[in-house]
Design an enzyme around this catalytic site. Sequence first.
Site, mmCIF file in Angstrom:
data_model
loop_
_atom_site.group_PDB
_atom_site.id
_atom_site.type_symbol
_atom_site.label_atom_id
_atom_site.label_comp_id
_atom_site.label_asym_id
_atom_site.label_seq_id
_atom_site.Cartn_x
_atom_site.Cartn_y
_atom_site.Cartn_z
ATOM 1 C CD GLU A 144 112.552 64.020 49.696
ATOM 2 O OE1 GLU A 144 113.728 64.275 49.408
ATOM 3 O OE2 GLU A 144 111.587 64.642 49.206
ATOM 4 C CB CYS A 185 103.315 66.075 54.975
ATOM 5 S SG CYS A 185 102.935 65.621 53.264
ATOM 6 C CB CYS A 243 104.350 58.003 43.251
ATOM 7 S SG CYS A 243 102.558 58.080 43.022
ATOM 8 C CB CYS A 285 100.272 63.439 39.022
ATOM 9 S SG CYS A 285 98.953 62.408 39.723
ATOM 10 C CB CYS A 332 103.406 65.121 41.232
ATOM 11 S SG CYS A 332 103.988 64.456 42.806
ATOM 12 N N GLY A 347 103.836 58.801 47.145
ATOM 13 C CA GLY A 347 103.034 57.606 46.943
ATOM 14 C C GLY A 347 101.534 57.854 46.936
ATOM 15 C CB SER A 366 95.805 63.471 49.765
ATOM 16 O OG SER A 366 95.678 64.049 48.484
ATOM 17 C CB SER A 383 94.830 65.100 43.760
ATOM 18 O OG SER A 383 95.523 65.960 42.871
ATOM 19 C CB THR A 398 94.385 68.661 39.045
ATOM 20 O OG1 THR A 398 95.201 68.224 40.139
ATOM 21 C CG2 THR A 398 95.235 69.528 38.134
ATOM 22 C CG ASN A 437 104.574 74.580 45.721
ATOM 23 O OD1 ASN A 437 104.690 75.720 46.133
ATOM 24 N ND2 ASN A 437 103.641 73.750 46.200
ATOM 25 C CB CYS A 474 101.812 70.584 47.607
ATOM 26 S SG CYS A 474 100.639 69.507 46.777
#
Length: 341
Positions: free
Chosen positions: A89, A103, A110, A114, A117, A156, A188, A211, A213, A289, A332
């Site tokens: 995507e 993006c 991946c 995480c 995610c 990824g 990123s 990232s 977090t 999100n 995200c």
Amino acid sequence: MSNIVLSGLLPEEISEQFGLTQKFRGLQIFKWVGNGINDFDKMTNLSLDLRNQLKNNSSIRNSKVTNVLKDPDGTIKLQITLEDNNSVETVLLTDKENRKTACVSCQAGCAMKCAFCMTGTLGLSRNLEANEIVEQFLYLEEIAGKLDNIVFMGMGEPMQNLNSIRKAIQILCHKDGRALSSKRITLSTCGLVKGIYDLADNGPHIRLAVSLTTANEDLRKELMPVAKAEQNSLSELRKAIAYYAEKSGKRVTLEAALLHQKNTDEISASNMINFAKGIDVNINLIPWNPVSVLPFEEPSNNEVQNFVKKLEKAGLNVTLRTRRGRKIGGACGQLGKTNLN
């Protein structure tokens, strides 16, 4: 001659693949591809014989858009099927100043897992080739016109596919092709320290986002398995970030997905302040999100604002990311939320 995919080649490689003694012909073909032309018959400055040779032995792109999703906020998500039927995507984001950003994904799935995610739940199928990365950008430009920026923040972990990313950047930034400025590119990573040093030492010196977090070691290991490796510990990550900032001359962005009652308290803020102080960084806060299959909640507005104030009071540069694309699973952490072919 095996089928050649032109979107993944530089001008000299096109000339070499087709045995073009007139090197400017390779440049002409490269320009057409970079300008978004996806039909050999529209390459009007090429001879009919050369166009037929291209048709018989190559394709301009080898992926295809299989779904287009549009959010009322202007975000567009493309689901793209690759030649081997893997899917990725890619998302078009538009900000308040109407700047358009692609993006893009660098892997199908991946492996980083995480916890917050959606893409991490898919597992890793494979790395993308350079042409498959370039094509995401070209497809978005077909829909939205000329784009301003590209961010490697899709599906990824970019540090696991640096070779393809470097090649895609070469193609997109080539002065005789799309001519995108390298200043408009951000990568990123979830914190693969070895990759950060590689990018610092071998380039390209694009914008880097990490990232983070949380700057609590135990919580980071819980949320981001990459942190369980000693070489990716917070102390080693901080050294790598400082090294990249010094070597590239660019300020690094620290990203944090804010999770309700998980990493938004006063201790979490203090840990992040201590991590960030003394290195050249911006803080980019991203209220989580929602993804229905993941066991987290969105932070309240009060949680978010209190966290922002604590960081700003400590003198840090803080940006609160605007939420976009949530209705189409394009925000995200949501990529892979909708059905992939």
